[in-house]
Motif scaffolding. Structure first.
Motif, PDB file in Angstrom:
ATOM      1  N   GLU A 166       1.994   2.982 -48.917  1.00 14.26           N
ATOM      2  CA  GLU A 166       1.104   2.530 -49.988  1.00 14.26           C
ATOM      3  C   GLU A 166       1.868   1.687 -51.005  1.00 14.26           C
ATOM      4  OE1 GLU A 166      -1.731   4.492 -53.490  1.00 14.26           O
ATOM      5  OE2 GLU A 166      -0.815   5.746 -51.937  1.00 14.26           O
ATOM      6  N   ILE A 167       3.096   2.081 -51.305  1.00 19.19           N
ATOM      7  CA  ILE A 167       3.927   1.311 -52.235  1.00 19.19           C
ATOM      8  C   ILE A 167       4.251  -0.054 -51.645  1.00 19.19           C
ATOM      9  CG2 ILE A 167       6.217   1.224 -53.292  1.00 19.19           C
ATOM     10  CD1 ILE A 167       6.031   4.265 -53.630  1.00 19.19           C
ATOM     11  N   GLN A 168       4.535  -0.102 -50.361  1.00 19.06           N
ATOM     12  CA  GLN A 168       4.868  -1.376 -49.720  1.00 19.06           C
ATOM     13  C   GLN A 168       3.660  -2.307 -49.641  1.00 19.06           C
ATOM     14  OE1 GLN A 168       6.521  -0.246 -45.920  1.00 19.06           O
ATOM     15  NE2 GLN A 168       8.069   1.067 -46.860  1.00 19.06           N
ATOM     16  N   SER A 169       2.470  -1.731 -49.559  1.00 16.55           N
ATOM     17  CA  SER A 169       1.268  -2.565 -49.455  1.00 16.55           C
ATOM     18  C   SER A 169       0.909  -3.243 -50.765  1.00 16.55           C
ATOM     19  CB  SER A 169       0.091  -1.709 -48.976  1.00 16.55           C
ATOM     20  OG  SER A 169      -0.226  -0.708 -49.942  1.00 16.55           O
ATOM     21  N   TYR A 170       1.496  -2.835 -51.874  1.00 19.09           N
ATOM     22  CA  TYR A 170       1.196  -3.482 -53.154  1.00 19.09           C
ATOM     23  C   TYR A 170       1.649  -4.941 -53.140  1.00 19.09           C
ATOM     24  CZ  TYR A 170       1.348  -4.526 -58.140  1.00 19.09           C
ATOM     25  OH  TYR A 170       1.177  -5.113 -59.372  1.00 19.09           O
ATOM     26  N   ASP A 171       2.838  -5.198 -52.616  1.00 15.37           N
ATOM     27  CA  ASP A 171       3.350  -6.566 -52.487  1.00 15.37           C
ATOM     28  C   ASP A 171       3.989  -6.696 -51.113  1.00 15.37           C
ATOM     29  OD1 ASP A 171       4.200  -9.135 -52.852  1.00 15.37           O
ATOM     30  OD2 ASP A 171       5.742  -8.669 -54.357  1.00 15.37           O
ATOM     31  N   PRO A 172       3.179  -6.877 -50.068  1.00 14.60           N
ATOM     32  CA  PRO A 172       3.732  -6.867 -48.698  1.00 14.60           C
ATOM     33  C   PRO A 172       4.673  -8.029 -48.408  1.00 14.60           C
ATOM     34  CG  PRO A 172       1.416  -7.535 -48.695  1.00 14.60           C
ATOM     35  CD  PRO A 172       1.721  -7.096 -50.086  1.00 14.60           C
ATOM     36  N   ASP A 173       4.650  -9.073 -49.215  1.00 16.26           N
ATOM     37  CA  ASP A 173       5.514 -10.228 -48.966  1.00 16.26           C
ATOM     38  C   ASP A 173       6.889 -10.094 -49.615  1.00 16.26           C
ATOM     39  OD1 ASP A 173       3.434 -11.424 -47.580  1.00 16.26           O
ATOM     40  OD2 ASP A 173       2.628 -12.387 -49.379  1.00 16.26           O
ATOM     41  N   LEU A 174       7.158  -8.996 -50.294  1.00 18.04           N
ATOM     42  CA  LEU A 174       8.476  -8.795 -50.889  1.00 18.04           C
ATOM     43  C   LEU A 174       9.517  -8.688 -49.787  1.00 18.04           C
ATOM     44  CD1 LEU A 174       9.801  -8.416 -53.692  1.00 18.04           C
ATOM     45  CD2 LEU A 174       9.617  -5.952 -53.322  1.00 18.04           C
ATOM     46  N   TRP A 175      10.628  -9.385 -49.951  1.00 17.52           N
ATOM     47  CA  TRP A 175      11.568  -9.547 -48.841  1.00 17.52           C
ATOM     48  C   TRP A 175      12.223  -8.233 -48.413  1.00 17.52           C
ATOM     49  CZ3 TRP A 175      16.772  -8.385 -49.531  1.00 17.52           C
ATOM     50  CH2 TRP A 175      17.195  -8.205 -50.856  1.00 17.52           C
ATOM     51  N   VAL A 176      12.341  -7.244 -49.275  1.00 14.34           N
ATOM     52  CA  VAL A 176      13.014  -6.000 -48.886  1.00 14.34           C
ATOM     53  C   VAL A 176      12.180  -5.168 -47.914  1.00 14.34           C
ATOM     54  CG1 VAL A 176      14.428  -5.828 -50.950  1.00 14.34           C
ATOM     55  CG2 VAL A 176      12.119  -4.859 -50.951  1.00 14.34           C
ATOM     56  N   TRP A 177      10.860  -5.420 -47.852  1.00 11.77           N
ATOM     57  CA  TRP A 177      10.044  -4.652 -46.914  1.00 11.77           C
ATOM     58  C   TRP A 177      10.275  -5.102 -45.482  1.00 11.77           C
ATOM     59  CZ3 TRP A 177       9.995  -1.353 -50.169  1.00 11.77           C
ATOM     60  CH2 TRP A 177       9.349  -1.383 -51.398  1.00 11.77           C
ATOM     61  N   GLY A 178      11.019  -6.132 -45.281  1.00 10.14           N
ATOM     62  CA  GLY A 178      11.415  -6.530 -43.928  1.00 10.14           C
ATOM     63  C   GLY A 178      12.641  -5.797 -43.423  1.00 10.14           C
ATOM     64  N   ARG A 179      13.213  -4.924 -44.204  1.00 12.97           N
ATOM     65  CA  ARG A 179      14.390  -4.164 -43.803  1.00 12.97           C
ATOM     66  C   ARG A 179      13.955  -2.956 -42.989  1.00 12.97           C
ATOM     67  NH1 ARG A 179      18.852  -5.559 -46.996  1.00 12.97           N
ATOM     68  NH2 ARG A 179      19.790  -3.485 -46.760  1.00 12.97           N
ATOM     69  N   ASP A 180      13.569  -3.228 -41.743  1.00 11.44           N
ATOM     70  CA  ASP A 180      13.046  -2.215 -40.825  1.00 11.44           C
ATOM     71  C   ASP A 180      14.094  -1.947 -39.753  1.00 11.44           C
ATOM     72  OD1 ASP A 180      11.606  -0.505 -39.234  1.00 11.44           O
ATOM     73  OD2 ASP A 180       9.804  -1.750 -39.191  1.00 11.44           O
ATOM     74  N   ARG A 181      14.434  -0.684 -39.572  1.00  8.19           N
ATOM     75  CA  ARG A 181      15.433  -0.321 -38.569  1.00  8.19           C
ATOM     76  C   ARG A 181      14.957  -0.573 -37.155  1.00  8.19           C
ATOM     77  NH1 ARG A 181      17.500   5.506 -41.061  1.00  8.19           N
ATOM     78  NH2 ARG A 181      18.362   4.656 -43.031  1.00  8.19           N
ATOM     79  N   ASN A 182      13.655  -0.560 -36.964  1.00  9.26           N
ATOM     80  CA  ASN A 182      13.111  -0.805 -35.620  1.00  9.26           C
ATOM     81  C   ASN A 182      13.308  -2.238 -35.175  1.00  9.26           C
ATOM     82  OD1 ASN A 182      12.167   1.873 -35.453  1.00  9.26           O
ATOM     83  ND2 ASN A 182      10.255   1.322 -36.513  1.00  9.26           N
ATOM     84  N   HIS A 183      13.555  -3.140 -36.132  1.00 12.17           N
ATOM     85  CA  HIS A 183      13.723  -4.545 -35.801  1.00 12.17           C
ATOM     86  C   HIS A 183      15.200  -4.923 -35.600  1.00 12.17           C
ATOM     87  CE1 HIS A 183       9.656  -5.427 -37.996  1.00 12.17           C
ATOM     88  NE2 HIS A 183       9.508  -4.827 -36.834  1.00 12.17           N
ATOM     89  N   LEU A 184      16.082  -3.962 -35.756  1.00  9.84           N
ATOM     90  CA  LEU A 184      17.490  -4.257 -35.546  1.00  9.84           C
ATOM     91  C   LEU A 184      17.791  -4.343 -34.053  1.00  9.84           C
ATOM     92  CD1 LEU A 184      19.160  -1.892 -38.171  1.00  9.84           C
ATOM     93  CD2 LEU A 184      18.823  -4.354 -38.328  1.00  9.84           C
ATOM     94  N   SER A 185      18.612  -5.307 -33.691  1.00 13.13           N
ATOM     95  CA  SER A 185      18.977  -5.470 -32.273  1.00 13.13           C
ATOM     96  C   SER A 185      20.019  -4.432 -31.891  1.00 13.13           C
ATOM     97  CB  SER A 185      19.518  -6.885 -32.049  1.00 13.13           C
ATOM     98  OG  SER A 185      20.637  -7.146 -32.890  1.00 13.13           O
TER      99      SER A 185
END
Length: 237
Positions: A218-237
């Motif tokens: 819910e906190i992330q949905s307030y400003d979904p374009d904020l660059w820190v919300w792209g720090r997802d461990r599932n997207h790490l190679s």
């Protein structure tokens, strides 16, 4: 007998003492319900009844609550519900939690992301061991619970909240020790003070340190374009 009974003429002709009026008031008994002793001073009774009614109306008007205040109180106490599941003609409702995170807490978090020490720390944590998007969302949640004003939150509070988030969610506690290096360098003298501040931080939140995954999203949905919300461990190679 005649001498013992005073005559009316002698009474009328008898001299009056000085200072008194010569008018004679004769009260006559009037039968019926309109007699004065049956209803003494009716005008005063009417005024007293009217006054009582006025007082009662004034007290009722003073005790009558404001409609807007009643509506706001009902909205504050009324829980929010959302439809969780729909099966045929039956609906299953789920009670929604009322979030305490305000826009000002998001603004403070975005401001602290521009701090040079915070930026270097996030750039260093490339593997997101200490600062993935959920741990950073917990930082905003702690900002809303700590009871401090927005202008009071500083760099140290960002790292206090991040350190506490790792305490709650991460099994590997070693990576969070690097927070001290970015704050104090190689000096160990300030670490006891940091842990004292962390304890005080927990007390100001009333020991309410658990943050659910739903609240983080819910906190992330307030400003979904904020660059820190792209720090997802599932997207790490």
């Amino acid at each position: 007998m005649a001498a013992s009974q005073p005559s009316s003429t002698s009474e009328a002709q008898s001299p009056q003492p000085s200072g008194y009026s010569s008018d004679i008031v004769v009260e006559e008994d009037v039968p019926g319900p309109s007699a004065p002793w049956m209803n003494p001073r009716p005008s005063l009774q009417r005024s007293s009844v009217k006054r009582k009614r006025d007082w009662s109306s004034d007290s009722e008007s003073e005790e009558e609550p404001d409609e807007e205040m009643v509506q706001e109180k009902e909205m504050a106490t009324k829980p929010e519900w959302s439809v969780e599941k729909l099966c045929g003609l039956k609906m299953r409702f789920k009670r929604r939690r009322r979030s305490l995170v305000l826009p000002v807490h998001h603004e403070v978090f975005a401001r602290l992301l521009e701090d040079p020490v915070v930026k270097r720390f996030l750039a260093w944590d490339k593997k997101l061991r200490v600062s993935d998007k959920y741990l950073l969302a917990m930082v905003i949640a702690y900002f809303s619970r700590c009871g401090l004003f927005a202008w009071q939150l500083r760099r140290i509070h960002f790292f206090l909240a991040l350190y506490l988030a790792n305490d709650m969610e991460e099994d590997n506690q070693a990576p969070k020790q690097d927070i001290f290096y970015f704050l104090y360098g190689k000096s160990y003298a300030e670490r006891p003070m940091f842990h004292k501040l962390r304890y005080q931080w927990i007390r100001t939140m009333g020991w309410n340190v658990r943050v659910s995954r739903e609240e983080c999203e819910e906190i992330q949905s307030y400003d979904p374009d904020l660059w820190v919300w792209g720090r997802d461990r599932n997207h790490l190679s």
